[in-house]
Design a protein around this motif. Structure first.
Motif, PDB file in Angstrom:
ATOM      1  N   THR A 141      44.032 -73.309  24.260  1.00  0.00           N
ATOM      2  CA  THR A 141      45.127 -74.125  24.012  1.00  0.00           C
ATOM      3  C   THR A 141      45.793 -73.402  22.587  1.00  0.00           C
TER       4      THR A 141
ATOM      5  N   TYR B 103      47.820 -78.569  29.578  1.00  0.00           N
ATOM      6  CA  TYR B 103      48.752 -77.845  30.162  1.00  0.00           C
ATOM      7  C   TYR B 103      50.247 -78.573  30.198  1.00  0.00           C
TER       8      TYR B 103
ATOM      9  N   TYR C 233      55.558 -78.075  26.517  1.00  0.00           N
ATOM     10  CA  TYR C 233      55.815 -76.789  26.074  1.00  0.00           C
ATOM     11  C   TYR C 233      56.295 -76.955  24.679  1.00  0.00           C
TER      12      TYR C 233
ATOM     13  N   LYS D 274      55.147 -78.550  34.007  1.00  0.00           N
ATOM     14  CA  LYS D 274      55.191 -79.810  33.232  1.00  0.00           C
ATOM     15  C   LYS D 274      54.836 -80.980  34.179  1.00  0.00           C
TER      16      LYS D 274
ATOM     17  N   THR E 131      50.452 -82.378  33.497  1.00  0.00           N
ATOM     18  CA  THR E 131      49.850 -82.639  32.302  1.00  0.00           C
ATOM     19  C   THR E 131      48.791 -83.645  32.616  1.00  0.00           C
TER      20      THR E 131
ATOM     21  N   THR F 165      50.869 -87.076  28.668  1.00  0.00           N
ATOM     22  CA  THR F 165      50.892 -86.675  27.374  1.00  0.00           C
ATOM     23  C   THR F 165      50.257 -87.435  26.320  1.00  0.00           C
TER      24      THR F 165
ATOM     25  N   ASP G  35      52.760 -73.230  26.592  1.00  0.00           N
ATOM     26  CA  ASP G  35      52.134 -74.398  26.557  1.00  0.00           C
ATOM     27  C   ASP G  35      50.434 -74.159  26.331  1.00  0.00           C
TER      28      ASP G  35
END
Length: 264
Positions: free
Chosen positions: A145, A165, A168, A194, A197, A200, A257
């Motif tokens: 990360t 992941y 971004y 995207k 994830t 988030t 990311d």
């Protein structure tokens, strides 16, 4: 219909965990056709066998295939237990040693900050794909990360998504946008993470340019590392200029990311 469902589950478990499909098949064979509450018993047997295999058998067999489980410490950890449960945390011994060294150096520079890994490799068989990655199939590759900071500018171990992941650090106005270039060439999958994830989190933190630059430089200092992938606009923004930093190509997915590193 049952056979079709079982087949789909076997394929999915194999794709996600490598060993899950065969363990599910074994679990089916252990259930008598006349058994009462077959589904519940199947689930129980599968979970028990899978956990035994994942935490007791696989770590001891994987070295025969030239790989070993990532040795986690207080400085080197998986972003989520899911990576361990899915057996996506295996690397060659040389990479294991390198990760430990990077983690120690990172902690020396930034006290309390951990090196957090994402997908590495499965425990067995070169060329066995670890989807959705194109190249994580030989024990030499791993994703880690970025580093992030709190609103006060202090580095934190928090991350921006459940999976690690898909959130971004996008190009700023005037920065080169590799994603647009690749998607305009028809590589629709370039932006696919995207959707991975799993949610988030930690909206209050932000990408740390200094912290991530320091981490990348620590990785590049290791003689065992042959390549590092990061999105072109971040390479420019972080003032990174090293021959080990490569562009991964439009057939892969974007790397703003996470950081991808691999052995020589």
């Amino acid at each position: 219909m049952k056979k079709l469902l079982h087949s789909i589950l076997i394929i999915l478990l194999t794709v996600i965990t490598q060993i899950g499909g065969i363990i599910y098949l074994i679990s089916i064979l252990l259930i008598k056709p006349t058994a009462h509450k077959k589904r519940l018993k199947l689930l129980g047997i599968f979970i028990a066998l899978y956990l035994i295999a994942t935490f007791l058998i696989v770590p001891n067999v994987a070295p025969l295939f030239g790989r070993e489980k990532i040795k986690e410490t207080k400085f080197l950890q998986a972003h989520s237990l899911c990576y361990q449960l899915a057996n996506r945390n295996y690397v060659r011994p040389e990479l294991n040693q390198t990760l430990a060294q990077i983690a120690r150096q990172l902690e020396k520079q930034h006290h309390g900050i951990k090196l957090v890994h994402l997908d590495a490799n499965f425990p067995f068989l070169d060329k066995f794909p670890l989807l959705p990655h194109l190249s994580h199939n030989d024990g030499k590759k791993i994703d880690v990360t970025f580093l992030y900071e709190n609103p006060d500018g202090q580095l934190t171990n928090k991350k921006t998504s459940v999976s690690g992941y898909g959130v971004y650090e996008r190009p700023k106005p005037g920065e080169y946008n590799q994603t647009d270039v690749c998607k305009n060439q028809g590589y629709w999958q370039y932006d696919f993470p995207k959707y991975l994830t799993l949610g988030t989190i930690n909206d209050d933190i932000q990408f740390s340019e200094n912290g991530t630059r320091n981490l990348v430089n620590l990785i590049l200092e290791e003689n065992t590392i042959g390549k590092l992938f990061i999105e072109p606009h971040l390479k420019t923004r972080l003032r990174l200029n090293h021959p080990k930093i490569r562009f991964h190509g439009c057939r892969a997915v974007r790397h703003d990311d996470h950081i991808h590193l691999q052995l020589k």
